[in-house]
Design a protein around this motif. Structure first.
Motif, PDB file in Angstrom:
ATOM      1  N   ARG B  57       0.811  -1.212   0.000  1.00 19.38           N
ATOM      2  CA  ARG B  57       0.000   0.000   0.000  1.00 19.38           C
ATOM      3  C   ARG B  57       0.845   1.262   0.000  1.00 19.38           C
ATOM      4  N   TYR B  58       1.871   1.264   0.857  1.00 19.93           N
ATOM      5  CA  TYR B  58       2.633   2.503   1.016  1.00 19.93           C
ATOM      6  C   TYR B  58       3.959   2.490   0.250  1.00 19.93           C
ATOM      7  N   GLY B  59       4.492   1.288   0.049  1.00 21.35           N
ATOM      8  CA  GLY B  59       5.804   1.218  -0.584  1.00 21.35           C
ATOM      9  C   GLY B  59       5.741   0.870  -2.057  1.00 21.35           C
ATOM     10  N   GLY B  60       4.534   0.587  -2.546  1.00 24.18           N
ATOM     11  CA  GLY B  60       4.400   0.220  -3.952  1.00 24.18           C
ATOM     12  C   GLY B  60       5.005  -1.133  -4.276  1.00 24.18           C
ATOM     13  N   GLY B  61       4.993  -2.029  -3.322  1.00 19.89           N
ATOM     14  CA  GLY B  61       5.579  -3.357  -3.535  1.00 19.89           C
ATOM     15  C   GLY B  61       7.043  -3.359  -3.168  1.00 19.89           C
ATOM     16  N   GLY B  62       7.623  -4.546  -3.210  1.00 22.96           N
ATOM     17  CA  GLY B  62       9.028  -4.659  -2.829  1.00 22.96           C
ATOM     18  C   GLY B  62       9.436  -6.104  -2.818  1.00 22.96           C
ATOM     19  N   GLU B  63      10.360  -6.429  -1.922  1.00 20.02           N
ATOM     20  CA  GLU B  63      10.756  -7.826  -1.856  1.00 20.02           C
ATOM     21  C   GLU B  63      10.839  -8.286  -0.414  1.00 20.02           C
ATOM     22  N   CYS B  64      10.686  -9.596  -0.255  1.00 17.73           N
ATOM     23  CA  CYS B  64      10.738 -10.170   1.075  1.00 17.73           C
ATOM     24  C   CYS B  64      11.786 -11.273   1.104  1.00 17.73           C
ATOM     25  N   LEU B  65      12.674 -11.174   2.069  1.00 20.73           N
ATOM     26  CA  LEU B  65      13.705 -12.186   2.244  1.00 20.73           C
ATOM     27  C   LEU B  65      13.277 -13.104   3.384  1.00 20.73           C
ATOM     28  N   ILE B  66      13.153 -14.391   3.060  1.00 19.82           N
ATOM     29  CA  ILE B  66      12.773 -15.377   4.086  1.00 19.82           C
ATOM     30  C   ILE B  66      14.020 -16.164   4.481  1.00 19.82           C
ATOM     31  N   GLU B  67      14.361 -16.139   5.751  1.00 18.59           N
ATOM     32  CA  GLU B  67      15.548 -16.855   6.200  1.00 18.59           C
ATOM     33  C   GLU B  67      15.207 -17.797   7.353  1.00 18.59           C
ATOM     34  N   VAL B  68      15.836 -18.950   7.334  1.00 20.47           N
ATOM     35  CA  VAL B  68      15.827 -19.794   8.525  1.00 20.47           C
ATOM     36  C   VAL B  68      17.093 -19.435   9.285  1.00 20.47           C
ATOM     37  N   VAL B  69      16.932 -19.054  10.547  1.00 19.79           N
ATOM     38  CA  VAL B  69      18.105 -18.647  11.322  1.00 19.79           C
ATOM     39  C   VAL B  69      18.256 -19.542  12.544  1.00 19.79           C
ATOM     40  N   THR B  70      19.452 -19.553  13.079  1.00 21.98           N
ATOM     41  CA  THR B  70      19.702 -20.365  14.261  1.00 21.98           C
ATOM     42  C   THR B  70      20.585 -19.593  15.227  1.00 21.98           C
ATOM     43  N   ARG B  71      20.325 -19.810  16.516  1.00 22.47           N
ATOM     44  CA  ARG B  71      21.150 -19.197  17.547  1.00 22.47           C
ATOM     45  C   ARG B  71      21.277 -20.245  18.652  1.00 22.47           C
ATOM     46  N   GLY B  72      22.424 -20.868  18.675  1.00 15.63           N
ATOM     47  CA  GLY B  72      22.588 -21.962  19.631  1.00 15.63           C
ATOM     48  C   GLY B  72      21.609 -23.066  19.311  1.00 15.63           C
ATOM     49  N   ARG B  73      20.722 -23.351  20.246  1.00  6.67           N
ATOM     50  CA  ARG B  73      19.761 -24.422  20.001  1.00  6.67           C
ATOM     51  C   ARG B  73      18.427 -23.918  19.457  1.00  6.67           C
ATOM     52  N   ASP B  74      18.292 -22.609  19.374  1.00  4.04           N
ATOM     53  CA  ASP B  74      17.032 -22.057  18.879  1.00  4.04           C
ATOM     54  C   ASP B  74      17.047 -21.936  17.359  1.00  4.04           C
ATOM     55  N   ASN B  75      15.940 -22.317  16.768  1.00  2.00           N
ATOM     56  CA  ASN B  75      15.746 -22.038  15.351  1.00  2.00           C
ATOM     57  C   ASN B  75      14.618 -21.034  15.203  1.00  2.00           C
ATOM     58  N   GLY B  76      14.702 -20.265  14.156  1.00  2.81           N
ATOM     59  CA  GLY B  76      13.656 -19.272  13.948  1.00  2.81           C
ATOM     60  C   GLY B  76      13.531 -18.893  12.488  1.00  2.81           C
ATOM     61  N   VAL B  77      12.538 -18.065  12.224  1.00  2.69           N
ATOM     62  CA  VAL B  77      12.337 -17.558  10.866  1.00  2.69           C
ATOM     63  C   VAL B  77      12.514 -16.048  10.918  1.00  2.69           C
ATOM     64  N   ARG B  78      13.351 -15.554  10.027  1.00  2.66           N
ATOM     65  CA  ARG B  78      13.546 -14.108   9.944  1.00  2.66           C
ATOM     66  C   ARG B  78      13.029 -13.620   8.599  1.00  2.66           C
ATOM     67  N   LEU B  79      12.229 -12.589   8.639  1.00  2.00           N
ATOM     68  CA  LEU B  79      11.661 -12.027   7.412  1.00  2.00           C
ATOM     69  C   LEU B  79      12.115 -10.575   7.282  1.00  2.00           C
ATOM     70  N   THR B  80      12.607 -10.232   6.122  1.00  2.37           N
ATOM     71  CA  THR B  80      13.017  -8.844   5.892  1.00  2.37           C
ATOM     72  C   THR B  80      12.240  -8.288   4.704  1.00  2.37           C
ATOM     73  N   PHE B  81      11.509  -7.235   4.963  1.00  4.16           N
ATOM     74  CA  PHE B  81      10.674  -6.608   3.926  1.00  4.16           C
ATOM     75  C   PHE B  81      11.352  -5.319   3.489  1.00  4.16           C
ATOM     76  N   LYS B  82      11.576  -5.233   2.204  1.00  2.00           N
ATOM     77  CA  LYS B  82      12.307  -4.067   1.710  1.00  2.00           C
ATOM     78  C   LYS B  82      11.538  -3.421   0.567  1.00  2.00           C
ATOM     79  N   ASP B  83      11.281  -2.121   0.693  1.00  4.88           N
ATOM     80  CA  ASP B  83      10.632  -1.427  -0.419  1.00  4.88           C
ATOM     81  C   ASP B  83      11.385  -0.145  -0.752  1.00  4.88           C
TER      82      ASP B  83
END
Lengths: 135, 139
Positions: B57-83
């Protein structure tokens, strides 16, 4: 062109959302439902979202809009079948869905609608029941 | 503080409404893969949905980076939205509940922050906006 079907059942309209909605589809549903309430003089709208895995603020606003618009046309709206994870997320998001009636499942939702509409449920005129509605 | 390492990267372009559903599904796949629970999955995808909507709506579209990340024993999903949209001139105001320059409820940014474990936003007027959210599988 996708469309969410709206079923008519006596004085009520039933909507089962089976797909993840994108904005256009949700907006179309909002418009269709309100027109359908008017056209069929329905007194209640039951929206089943049991198959919906995500309700974000946009979708929440659409649900709220449907309820407010229907209310002005003298119809109550009940949302049923919300998944627990969706309920948790909605509250954390900060969207309490004010003014929208909810029930656990379709059966309880129907009962809730019937109790809200009350005694004047019988005087709805019998019209031909074309089930689905397409503009 | 342990380092957060990225295990996989996937960049997706978001230009139209239908891309939102597509991207939600991609995020879900990744979240399921690292055994994220249903509630956290739902929170993550809802947050993503809010941010995608903002981006469209505000950025006119863009891109999204989907990453699986890890920190020690934790796993997670990191999303980066860039417009490359107009950017946000007052981030502090935009992070407040109920603030909206459009006709929405103004829950997008603060809501997405509440739904994630980590949240970061960078924006410069005229240069666009980058929003990062991270959700740990057990966070």
């Amino acid at each position: 062109m996708d469309k969410i079907p709206i079923l008519r059942m006596g004085n009520f309209l039933l909507v089962t959302i089976q797909v993840d909605l994108y904005d256009r589809l949700a907006l179309d549903l909002e418009a269709d439902l309100v027109q359908m309430v008017n056209k069929t003089s329905s007194r209640g709208v039951l929206i089943d979202i049991s198959a919906v895995s995500i309700v974000d603020s946009f979708m929440g606003r659409i649900i709220g809009n449907i309820a407010s618009m229907s209310k002005i046309l003298d119809a109550e709206t009940v949302v049923v079948g919300m998944q627990p994870a969706v309920a948790i997320t909605l509250i954390e998001l900060g969207l309490p869905l004010k003014g929208v009636h909810t029930a656990l499942n379709v059966e309880r939702g129907m009962n809730l609608l019937k109790s809200m509409i009350g005694s004047d449920i019988q005087d709805g005129e019998e019209t031909d029941d074309d089930d689905t509605f397409a503009e | 503080m342990m380092m957060i390492l990225s295990l996989s990267k996937d960049n997706i372009q978001v230009q139209k409404e239908q891309d939102v559903v597509l991207l939600r599904n991609r995020v879900r796949e990744v979240a399921v893969k690292i055994k994220m629970g249903l509630v956290n999955q739902t929170k993550l995808i809802t947050a993503a949905s809010e941010l995608l909507r903002n981006m469209l709506r505000y950025g006119g579209g863009g891109e999204c980076l989907i990453e699986v990340v890890t920190r020690g024993r934790d796993n997670g999903v990191r999303l980066t939205f860039k417009d490359q949209g107009p950017g946000i001139s007052d981030i502090a105001a935009a992070m407040k509940d109920g603030f909206s320059t459009g006709k929405s409820l103004g829950l997008g940014l603060p809501g997405a922050k509440r739904l994630s474990n980590e949240f970061d936003i960078k924006s410069k007027p005229g240069e666009g906006t980058v929003v990062m959210i991270l959700k740990w599988a057990n966070g």
